[in-house]
Design a protein around this motif. Structure first.
Motif, PDB file in Angstrom:
ATOM      1  N   PRO A   4     -77.902  32.201  -9.999  1.00 15.69           N
ATOM      2  CA  PRO A   4     -76.567  32.095  -9.422  1.00 15.69           C
ATOM      3  C   PRO A   4     -75.737  33.312  -9.792  1.00 15.69           C
ATOM      4  CG  PRO A   4     -76.735  30.750 -11.374  1.00 15.69           C
ATOM      5  CD  PRO A   4     -78.113  31.287 -11.126  1.00 15.69           C
ATOM      6  N   PRO A   5     -74.671  33.593  -9.032  1.00 15.50           N
ATOM      7  CA  PRO A   5     -73.844  34.758  -9.354  1.00 15.50           C
ATOM      8  C   PRO A   5     -73.032  34.563 -10.625  1.00 15.50           C
ATOM      9  CG  PRO A   5     -72.887  33.517  -7.540  1.00 15.50           C
ATOM     10  CD  PRO A   5     -74.226  32.912  -7.806  1.00 15.50           C
ATOM     11  N   LYS A  40     -80.188  37.330 -19.620  1.00 20.84           N
ATOM     12  CA  LYS A  40     -81.621  37.223 -19.359  1.00 20.84           C
ATOM     13  C   LYS A  40     -81.930  35.813 -18.872  1.00 20.84           C
ATOM     14  CE  LYS A  40     -86.058  38.277 -21.593  1.00 20.84           C
ATOM     15  NZ  LYS A  40     -86.677  38.807 -22.816  1.00 20.84           N
ATOM     16  N   THR A  41     -82.669  35.718 -17.746  1.00 21.59           N
ATOM     17  CA  THR A  41     -83.040  34.417 -17.192  1.00 21.59           C
ATOM     18  C   THR A  41     -84.530  34.416 -16.868  1.00 21.59           C
ATOM     19  OG1 THR A  41     -82.691  35.011 -14.864  1.00 21.59           O
ATOM     20  CG2 THR A  41     -80.771  34.257 -16.109  1.00 21.59           C
ATOM     21  N   ALA A  47     -89.050  28.732 -14.388  1.00 20.60           N
ATOM     22  CA  ALA A  47     -88.028  27.866 -14.984  1.00 20.60           C
ATOM     23  C   ALA A  47     -88.471  26.404 -14.959  1.00 20.60           C
ATOM     24  CB  ALA A  47     -86.700  28.027 -14.244  1.00 20.60           C
ATOM     25  N   ARG A  48     -89.426  26.063 -14.078  1.00 14.82           N
ATOM     26  CA  ARG A  48     -89.930  24.689 -14.027  1.00 14.82           C
ATOM     27  C   ARG A  48     -91.082  24.453 -15.001  1.00 14.82           C
ATOM     28  NH1 ARG A  48     -89.104  25.922  -8.430  1.00 14.82           N
ATOM     29  NH2 ARG A  48     -87.534  24.572  -7.473  1.00 14.82           N
ATOM     30  N   ASP A  49     -91.608  25.523 -15.593  1.00 17.34           N
ATOM     31  CA  ASP A  49     -92.771  25.419 -16.465  1.00 17.34           C
ATOM     32  C   ASP A  49     -92.307  25.164 -17.894  1.00 17.34           C
ATOM     33  OD1 ASP A  49     -94.981  25.949 -18.148  1.00 17.34           O
ATOM     34  OD2 ASP A  49     -95.913  27.150 -16.569  1.00 17.34           O
ATOM     35  N   VAL A  82     -79.837  25.463 -11.326  1.00 18.53           N
ATOM     36  CA  VAL A  82     -80.092  26.315 -10.163  1.00 18.53           C
ATOM     37  C   VAL A  82     -81.029  25.560  -9.236  1.00 18.53           C
ATOM     38  CG1 VAL A  82     -80.961  28.515  -9.340  1.00 18.53           C
ATOM     39  CG2 VAL A  82     -79.828  28.382 -11.563  1.00 18.53           C
ATOM     40  N   ASN A  83     -80.520  25.185  -8.072  1.00 17.94           N
ATOM     41  CA  ASN A  83     -81.312  24.398  -7.116  1.00 17.94           C
ATOM     42  C   ASN A  83     -81.865  23.125  -7.768  1.00 17.94           C
ATOM     43  OD1 ASN A  83     -80.840  26.426  -5.240  1.00 17.94           O
ATOM     44  ND2 ASN A  83     -82.766  27.484  -5.715  1.00 17.94           N
TER      45      ASN A  83
END
Length: 659
Positions: A4-5, A40-41, A47-49, A82-83
């Motif tokens: 996201p922004p 940092k992302t 992100a699902r793991d 996020v989503n």
């Protein structure tokens, strides 16, 4: 899955600074504290793991517990949706500069003394992290930054772990953790790692900075890992000039296969580097004796490489209480070493088998460098010697071809044949087409043109522009009177064309001003300072009673520091004390020219005197990203923009606040 922004309704993401195997780093603005940070992302579906989420959180915990000037600081951590998926993030100190990998890719060599100073900084960071029980496990040039001031910053604790963690092995969820060229032998064997594994990786990095190549190179990561386990490195002095025996000794000691023969701490290795730098004798750090060593035979010393005690730091044997010479190693050491070697060879064979099976199952995934084809690297801009060295690191042969004019500097590579990123058969030669310098361009005729039009035309032709003023009552003020070089002459792009511009002569009128004319009493003509150096221009404005307000604009076509424009313009009648904005040119400053980013606005809007919120809305509507700096200044209303600075599509507004 795009980030996201804005994270946590606080961190405004700007542009991507870098992207790795599991995460990407954004330049961001902390709206609460008004400072620039790096966020940092995790990448996309990682992100699902849960495994990668755990690694990511471990990095935050590892680095977040460290507070040292040579380690990138962690400011904040958290998660945002996020989503519909929780996205962990780490807010870090934003460090300006470049990585050692970037430095190596430029092909520019460093003096051995500077290399050792850099590694001393890395070892200071490791000494601190090891003291806190954290092993980095991925020391390499890409994870070490140099700031413009030369300060070392160690970053990316993404695979770091506490030194007491029983899971500290190189194999985890069937994945090899680390980087092959900087991997310690115990990492390659899948054994438990400790602080001395970081010192081995530091030695590999030191080796590459000194010689331009890692200590071991091969066609595949497995081949490199095998060499780490079973082969001795070539001394750096064999590959590069100016390397002293002391430097060789430090490097080779740090690269010992058996970690008991390496430096036992970052402080020990740093002490030897500092001793070499200062021309002192190196300290002697012997591995601790094993319990059974008190009556051991002196033959154990034969297992060390053939190096003098002064260079290896091996302590001489000391007589024991019975008059015999005690040694640090029991007689069983030789068989222990044989067992270690057998285990190492077995581990490497398992790795080779795994890779072979993977290639059979996934034949279209590429050969990983082990096949008969190689990819031509991008060598443009390098000298012939640097290009040849870079190609040799990738097992390529080059030959010098013809020269032709191009945008690259003279005597550097203009292009290659085959072109960069094309594949060639192993053993084929890459031909280097060298640059003879930029192709000359005909200087356009701008005499008689208004200065701004002449400036734009010359910049479009690739020239820099300098302005000189000359009083001329017969020409329109601001009109170009002469140019040098003259129209029709040829000059190389980047050369400076000097324009002499008409200026209105000072008034010689003896006519007394009308005392009733309030305009004559309350206004003064603004001097023209366009084309002057900005410090001199500011002083000229102050001398005539005006308040200069400086802002900068990236414009590599004009000499740095030259005033591009002013507002109000020269000759305008305004009240004394009126702020006059002068915009001066600065270089490009290494900004990324990313085609995926929105176009940078060409004009710099003047928002001086506006309230910050109003100015920010207007600038953001024109595509700028806006940051704020507060400055105590009681002469202006609180919240008034008193200075603006532009860098690409970023604008920094300096805002007045009470003192």
């Amino acid at each position: 899955m795009d980030a996201p922004p804005r994270f946590a309704d606080r961190y405004e993401l700007r542009q991507v600074l870098g992207r790795g195997g599991m995460a990407e780093v954004y330049l961001a603005h902390d709206s609460r504290l008004g400072r620039t940070v790096a966020v940092k992302t995790l990448l996309g579906d990682l992100a699902r793991d849960p495994v990668f989420q755990a690694r990511f959180r471990r990095e935050a915990q590892s680095a977040g517990s460290l507070n040292h000037p040579a380690i990138t600081a962690i400011y904040d951590t958290g998660e945002d949706q996020v989503n519909g998926v929780p996205m962990p993030y780490i807010v870090m100190e934003y460090v300006e500069g470049s990585t050692l990998r970037d430095l190596l890719h430029t092909g520019r060599g460093l003096l051995p003394e500077r290399v050792m100073e850099i590694c001393v900084g890395v070892l200071q960071a490791l000494d601190y992290s090891h003291g806190a029980g954290i092993v980095h496990r991925d020391i390499k040039p890409a994870n070490v930054m140099l700031t413009p001031a030369g300060q070392v910053k160690v970053m990316d604790f993404g695979i770091a772990r506490a030194s007491g963690d029983s899971g500290m092995t190189m194999t985890q969820t069937a994945a090899v953790i680390g980087t092959a060229h900087y991997m310690s032998p115990e990492q390659a064997r899948g054994e438990k790692v400790d602080a001395r594994s970081d010192l081995y990786s530091t030695g590999c990095m030191l080796y590459e900075l000194l010689t331009g190549r890692p200590p071991f190179v091969g066609d595949s990561p497995v081949a490199v890992a095998y060499q780490h386990v079973s082969e001795e490195p070539t001394p750096p002095s064999v590959l590069a000039e100016g390397i002293s025996p002391g430097v060789d000794a430090v490097v080779l000691r740090s690269l010992a296969k058996d970690r008991e023969w390496r430096y036992q701490s970052a402080a020990e290795m740093r002490a030897d580097l500092e001793a070499v730098l200062e021309g002192r004798g190196m300290a002697v750090f012997a591995p601790p004796p094993e319990p059974s060593a008190s009556r051991a035979s002196g033959a154990a010393t034969a297992s060390m490489p053939a190096m003098s005690a002064a260079r290896t730091g091996v302590a001489p044997a000391v007589p024991d209480g019975g008059g015999r010479r005690a040694n640090r190693r029991p007689p069983q050491r030789r068989s222990s070493q044989r067992s270690t070697v057998l285990l190492a060879v077995g581990a490497v064979l398992v790795l080779i088998g795994a890779v072979a099976i993977g290639r059979l199952l996934f034949p279209d995934e590429g050969d990983g460098g082990g096949g008969t084809t190689l990819t031509v690297p991008d060598l443009t801009g390098l000298s012939f010697e640097d290009a040849r060295a870079r190609a040799a690191n990738q097992s390529l042969v080059v030959a010098e071809g013809t020269s032709r004019p191009c945008v690259e500097e003279a005597d550097t590579v203009c292009e290659t044949s085959p072109a960069a990123d094309e594949e060639i058969e192993r053993g084929e030669t890459v031909t280097l087409i060298m640059s003879s310098g930029p192709e000359p361009v005909e200087v356009p005729n701008v005499v008689g043109d208004p200065f701004q039009e002449a400036l734009a035309e010359l910049q479009d032709s690739g020239f820099r522009v300098a302005q000189e003023s000359q009083e001329d009552g017969s020409a329109e003020p601001g009109t170009v009177l002469t140019q040098d070089p003259e129209a029709g002459e040829e000059a190389e792009p980047g050369e400076t064309v000097t324009l002499v511009v008409a200026d209105a002569p000072e008034s010689d009128s003896d006519e007394e001003p009308d005392p009733g004319d309030s305009e004559n009493q309350s206004t003064v003509a603004v001097p023209s300072v366009v084309g002057q150096e900005f410090n001199a221009a500011a002083q000229a404005l102050r001398n005539t009673g005006f308040e200069p307000v400086l802002s900068e604009e990236q414009n590599p076509s004009i000499a740095a520091g030259t005033v591009i424009r002013q507002s109000p313009e020269g000759g305008a009648q305004v009240a004394p004390g009126t702020p006059v904005e002068i915009v001066y040119a600065v270089g490009a400053g290494g900004q990324d020219q990313n085609p995926d980013q929105p176009d940078t606005p060409e004009e710099t809007p003047n928002v001086l005197g506006q309230q910050f919120d109003q100015a920010r809305q207007g600038l953001e509507a024109q595509g700028f990203s806006v940051s704020r700096e507060d400055r105590a200044d009681g002469r202006f209303q609180q919240g008034t923009v008193i200075e603006q600075r532009r860098s690409g599509d970023s604008m920094t507004l300096v805002v007045a606040v009470p003192g």
